[in-house]
Scaffold this motif. Structure first.
Motif, PDB file in Angstrom:
ATOM      1  N   THR A   1       0.816  -1.204   0.000  1.00 14.24           N
ATOM      2  CA  THR A   1       0.000   0.000   0.000  1.00 14.24           C
ATOM      3  C   THR A   1       0.854   1.260   0.000  1.00 14.24           C
ATOM      4  O   THR A   1       0.407   2.322  -0.430  1.00 14.24           O
ATOM      5  CB  THR A   1      -0.945   0.036   1.215  1.00 14.24           C
ATOM      6  OG1 THR A   1      -0.198  -0.291   2.384  1.00 14.24           O
ATOM      7  CG2 THR A   1      -2.083  -0.926   1.057  1.00 14.24           C
ATOM      8  N   ASN A   2       2.081   1.159   0.492  1.00 17.56           N
ATOM      9  CA  ASN A   2       2.969   2.315   0.425  1.00 17.56           C
ATOM     10  C   ASN A   2       3.435   2.578  -1.004  1.00 17.56           C
ATOM     11  O   ASN A   2       3.815   3.682  -1.354  1.00 17.56           O
ATOM     12  CB  ASN A   2       4.186   2.096   1.329  1.00 17.56           C
ATOM     13  CG  ASN A   2       3.844   2.339   2.782  1.00 17.56           C
ATOM     14  OD1 ASN A   2       2.866   2.996   3.079  1.00 17.56           O
ATOM     15  ND2 ASN A   2       4.650   1.804   3.683  1.00 17.56           N
TER      16      ASN A   2
ATOM     17  N   SER B   1       2.154   3.315  -3.859  1.00 20.50           N
ATOM     18  CA  SER B   1       0.984   3.817  -4.572  1.00 20.50           C
ATOM     19  C   SER B   1       1.443   4.547  -5.829  1.00 20.50           C
ATOM     20  O   SER B   1       1.622   5.753  -5.827  1.00 20.50           O
ATOM     21  CB  SER B   1       0.172   4.753  -3.662  1.00 20.50           C
ATOM     22  OG  SER B   1      -0.182   4.099  -2.475  1.00 20.50           O
TER      23      SER B   1
ATOM     24  N   ASN C   1      -8.294  15.734  -7.788  1.00 20.28           N
ATOM     25  CA  ASN C   1      -7.695  14.430  -7.505  1.00 20.28           C
ATOM     26  C   ASN C   1      -8.657  13.295  -7.830  1.00 20.28           C
ATOM     27  O   ASN C   1      -8.257  12.258  -8.372  1.00 20.28           O
ATOM     28  CB  ASN C   1      -7.267  14.346  -6.034  1.00 20.28           C
ATOM     29  CG  ASN C   1      -6.014  15.136  -5.745  1.00 20.28           C
ATOM     30  OD1 ASN C   1      -5.158  15.305  -6.612  1.00 20.28           O
ATOM     31  ND2 ASN C   1      -5.891  15.641  -4.528  1.00 20.28           N
TER      32      ASN C   1
ATOM     33  N   HIS D   1      -3.004   1.900  -7.052  1.00 16.59           N
ATOM     34  CA  HIS D   1      -3.408   2.551  -5.809  1.00 16.59           C
ATOM     35  C   HIS D   1      -3.189   4.055  -5.940  1.00 16.59           C
ATOM     36  O   HIS D   1      -2.339   4.509  -6.697  1.00 16.59           O
ATOM     37  CB  HIS D   1      -2.574   2.043  -4.634  1.00 16.59           C
ATOM     38  CG  HIS D   1      -2.946   0.687  -4.151  1.00 16.59           C
ATOM     39  ND1 HIS D   1      -2.474  -0.461  -4.738  1.00 16.59           N
ATOM     40  CD2 HIS D   1      -3.743   0.292  -3.132  1.00 16.59           C
ATOM     41  CE1 HIS D   1      -2.950  -1.512  -4.100  1.00 16.59           C
ATOM     42  NE2 HIS D   1      -3.734  -1.080  -3.124  1.00 16.59           N
ATOM     43  N   PHE D   2      -3.965   4.799  -5.161  1.00 12.87           N
ATOM     44  CA  PHE D   2      -3.802   6.248  -5.077  1.00 12.87           C
ATOM     45  C   PHE D   2      -3.709   6.629  -3.605  1.00 12.87           C
ATOM     46  O   PHE D   2      -4.658   6.436  -2.850  1.00 12.87           O
ATOM     47  CB  PHE D   2      -4.976   6.971  -5.739  1.00 12.87           C
ATOM     48  CG  PHE D   2      -5.078   6.736  -7.220  1.00 12.87           C
ATOM     49  CD1 PHE D   2      -4.486   7.605  -8.124  1.00 12.87           C
ATOM     50  CD2 PHE D   2      -5.756   5.622  -7.710  1.00 12.87           C
ATOM     51  CE1 PHE D   2      -4.569   7.385  -9.482  1.00 12.87           C
ATOM     52  CE2 PHE D   2      -5.849   5.389  -9.075  1.00 12.87           C
ATOM     53  CZ  PHE D   2      -5.253   6.269  -9.963  1.00 12.87           C
ATOM     54  N   HIS D   3      -2.539   7.135  -3.210  1.00 15.58           N
ATOM     55  CA  HIS D   3      -2.293   7.508  -1.814  1.00 15.58           C
ATOM     56  C   HIS D   3      -2.585   6.329  -0.880  1.00 15.58           C
ATOM     57  O   HIS D   3      -3.183   6.492   0.190  1.00 15.58           O
ATOM     58  CB  HIS D   3      -3.134   8.724  -1.418  1.00 15.58           C
ATOM     59  CG  HIS D   3      -2.930   9.915  -2.299  1.00 15.58           C
ATOM     60  ND1 HIS D   3      -1.772  10.673  -2.284  1.00 15.58           N
ATOM     61  CD2 HIS D   3      -3.736  10.470  -3.261  1.00 15.58           C
ATOM     62  CE1 HIS D   3      -1.879  11.653  -3.185  1.00 15.58           C
ATOM     63  NE2 HIS D   3      -3.043  11.544  -3.782  1.00 15.58           N
ATOM     64  N   GLY D   4      -2.183   5.126  -1.304  1.00 16.17           N
ATOM     65  CA  GLY D   4      -2.323   3.940  -0.457  1.00 16.17           C
ATOM     66  C   GLY D   4      -3.669   3.265  -0.521  1.00 16.17           C
ATOM     67  O   GLY D   4      -3.921   2.322   0.234  1.00 16.17           O
ATOM     68  N   LYS D   5      -4.559   3.739  -1.406  1.00 15.40           N
ATOM     69  CA  LYS D   5      -5.903   3.165  -1.451  1.00 15.40           C
ATOM     70  C   LYS D   5      -6.303   2.822  -2.876  1.00 15.40           C
ATOM     71  O   LYS D   5      -5.797   3.401  -3.841  1.00 15.40           O
ATOM     72  CB  LYS D   5      -6.925   4.154  -0.872  1.00 15.40           C
ATOM     73  CG  LYS D   5      -6.853   4.324   0.621  1.00 15.40           C
ATOM     74  CD  LYS D   5      -8.057   5.104   1.107  1.00 15.40           C
ATOM     75  CE  LYS D   5      -8.139   5.089   2.617  1.00 15.40           C
ATOM     76  NZ  LYS D   5      -9.400   5.678   3.108  1.00 15.40           N
TER      77      LYS D   5
ATOM     78  N   ASP E   1      -9.338  18.505  -4.011  1.00 17.82           N
ATOM     79  CA  ASP E   1      -9.843  17.140  -3.820  1.00 17.82           C
ATOM     80  C   ASP E   1     -10.616  16.679  -5.050  1.00 17.82           C
ATOM     81  O   ASP E   1     -10.523  15.523  -5.477  1.00 17.82           O
ATOM     82  CB  ASP E   1     -10.753  17.079  -2.594  1.00 17.82           C
ATOM     83  CG  ASP E   1     -10.009  17.331  -1.300  1.00 17.82           C
ATOM     84  OD1 ASP E   1      -8.807  17.013  -1.244  1.00 17.82           O
ATOM     85  OD2 ASP E   1     -10.628  17.853  -0.354  1.00 17.82           O
TER      86      ASP E   1
ATOM     87  N   ASP F   1      -0.919   7.740  -7.951  1.00 18.26           N
ATOM     88  CA  ASP F   1      -0.819   9.188  -7.737  1.00 18.26           C
ATOM     89  C   ASP F   1       0.550   9.742  -8.117  1.00 18.26           C
ATOM     90  O   ASP F   1       0.715  10.957  -8.215  1.00 18.26           O
ATOM     91  CB  ASP F   1      -1.152   9.544  -6.280  1.00 18.26           C
ATOM     92  CG  ASP F   1      -0.334   8.754  -5.282  1.00 18.26           C
ATOM     93  OD1 ASP F   1      -0.722   7.621  -4.970  1.00 18.26           O
ATOM     94  OD2 ASP F   1       0.717   9.263  -4.828  1.00 18.26           O
ATOM     95  N   ARG F   2       1.531   8.850  -8.326  1.00 20.12           N
ATOM     96  CA  ARG F   2       2.850   9.312  -8.736  1.00 20.12           C
ATOM     97  C   ARG F   2       3.069   9.181 -10.249  1.00 20.12           C
ATOM     98  O   ARG F   2       4.134   9.534 -10.750  1.00 20.12           O
ATOM     99  CB  ARG F   2       3.940   8.521  -7.991  1.00 20.12           C
ATOM    100  CG  ARG F   2       3.945   8.769  -6.494  1.00 20.12           C
ATOM    101  CD  ARG F   2       5.292   8.413  -5.876  1.00 20.12           C
ATOM    102  NE  ARG F   2       5.624   7.003  -6.092  1.00 20.12           N
ATOM    103  CZ  ARG F   2       5.325   6.032  -5.240  1.00 20.12           C
ATOM    104  NH1 ARG F   2       4.678   6.316  -4.130  1.00 20.12           N
ATOM    105  NH2 ARG F   2       5.666   4.779  -5.491  1.00 20.12           N
TER     106      ARG F   2
END
Length: 323
Positions: free
Chosen positions: A25-26, A28, A77, A97-101, A74, A31-32
């Motif tokens: 989850t780290n 992600s 995003n 994933h996005f920001h761990g989710k 938000d 989002d990067r």
């Protein structure tokens, strides 16, 4: 010994799964990614930089999103998250994933609708403590202990509902802190059931130690470092001690109702596999975490059946001593 070894192996497997999940989850990469970064930059420049654009955003924003404090950033995003998901799937890369989710469809401003619904149901099931109050005498040991834990449980599921409704640093911390308070309170119940409540000093010492653990844990996460891996390992360790303790207690107390306790404790350990599972949300709504929440409230009902039966057993013991 064979049962104890299997329990230890199960805990070690769970801990390894937790570490793997935290590492995953780290990472992600959604989002990067270049697609997400380019999209959010363009969206922010067009919609969130000048006063006129922000006024237009505020005027067109639905009331429920405004109530839950969805900002222009938000919103960018959220929109760009789906743009990125589409781009990844067209390239055959899979869902990022996005920001761990995982990405979830927002419903009336709620980020994770399924987890919110199941968190509410879990909280409502703890109202069965009212049945316990109606059937069990206040003079019975554990009477007030179970009621305190029921309040802590409902508080925990309240913050779980809030966190899954709107993920912010504050709601995330409150969700994590309240969850740990529930884990510790269940261990405190075990201490009280084993040591008894007739001599208050022994459970008081146990409670003081557990309170110190809670304060140290929350201080570290809030003031030093919000470490997901550390938090998960601590919770799994304390939960493992609690599980082993209750199973040993069940082995020494072979009453007819004890199977309920053993079933719940083992069931929660088995269902933890859902929490450690990793797959994109079904219909962009149901992920492993929400399904874990969905599977816990039936066990909550069975747990209160055990609490009630144990309370009635202790009440009958009191009557036998009187007569």
């Amino acid at each position: 010994m064979a049962v104890a070894r299997s329990i230890v192996y199960s805990l070690l497997t769970t801990a390894c799964g937790v570490l793997w999940l935290v590492k995953l989850t780290n990472a992600s990469y959604g989002d990067r990614s270049y697609v997400f970064q380019r999209c959010t930059y363009a969206c922010m420049q067009h919609n969130c930089t000048d006063t006129q654009a922000l006024e237009h955003f505020s005027a067109s924003q639905p009331w429920h999103q405004r109530t839950l404090r969805w900002t222009c950033e938000d919103e960018c995003n959220y929109i760009c998250m789906w743009t990125t998901v589409d781009a990844f799937q067209k390239d055959g890369i899979g869902t990022p994933h996005f920001h761990g989710k995982w990405p979830f469809i927002r419903l009336f401003g709620i980020q994770e609708p399924a987890s919110v619904l199941f968190s509410i149901l879990n909280g409502l099931f703890h109202l069965r403590i009212l049945t316990y109050r109606r059937l069990v005498s206040p003079s019975v040991p554990m009477y007030y202990v179970w009621q305190c834990v029921a309040v802590i449980s409902m508080h925990t599921w309240f913050w779980s509902t809030i966190f899954h409704t709107r993920d912010t640093p504050v709601t995330e911390m409150m969700d994590y802190f309240s969850a740990f308070s529930l884990v510790l309170s269940n261990l405190f119940c075990l201490c009280c059931r084993v040591l008894g409540t007739d001599r208050p000093l022994r459970p008081a010492i146990c409670g003081a130690v557990l309170l110190g653990m809670f304060l140290q844990h929350t201080y570290y996460l809030s003031m030093v470092k919000f470490d997901y891996g550390y938090n998960m390992i601590v919770n799994v360790t304390v939960g493992g001690v609690n599980m082993v303790g209750w199973l040993i207690w069940c082995c020494y107390h072979r009453h007819r109702y004890v199977w309920q306790c053993a079933t719940v404790v083992l069931g929660l350990n088995v269902l933890l596999a859902l929490e450690l599972g990793e797959f994109p949300p079904l219909f962009w709504v149901f992920d492993a975490h929400s399904l874990w929440h969905a599977s816990t409230f039936p066990l909550c009902y069975l747990w209160y059946s055990f609490i009630i039966d144990d309370g009635l057993y202790l009440m009958n013991l009191q009557k036998d001593k009187i007569f």
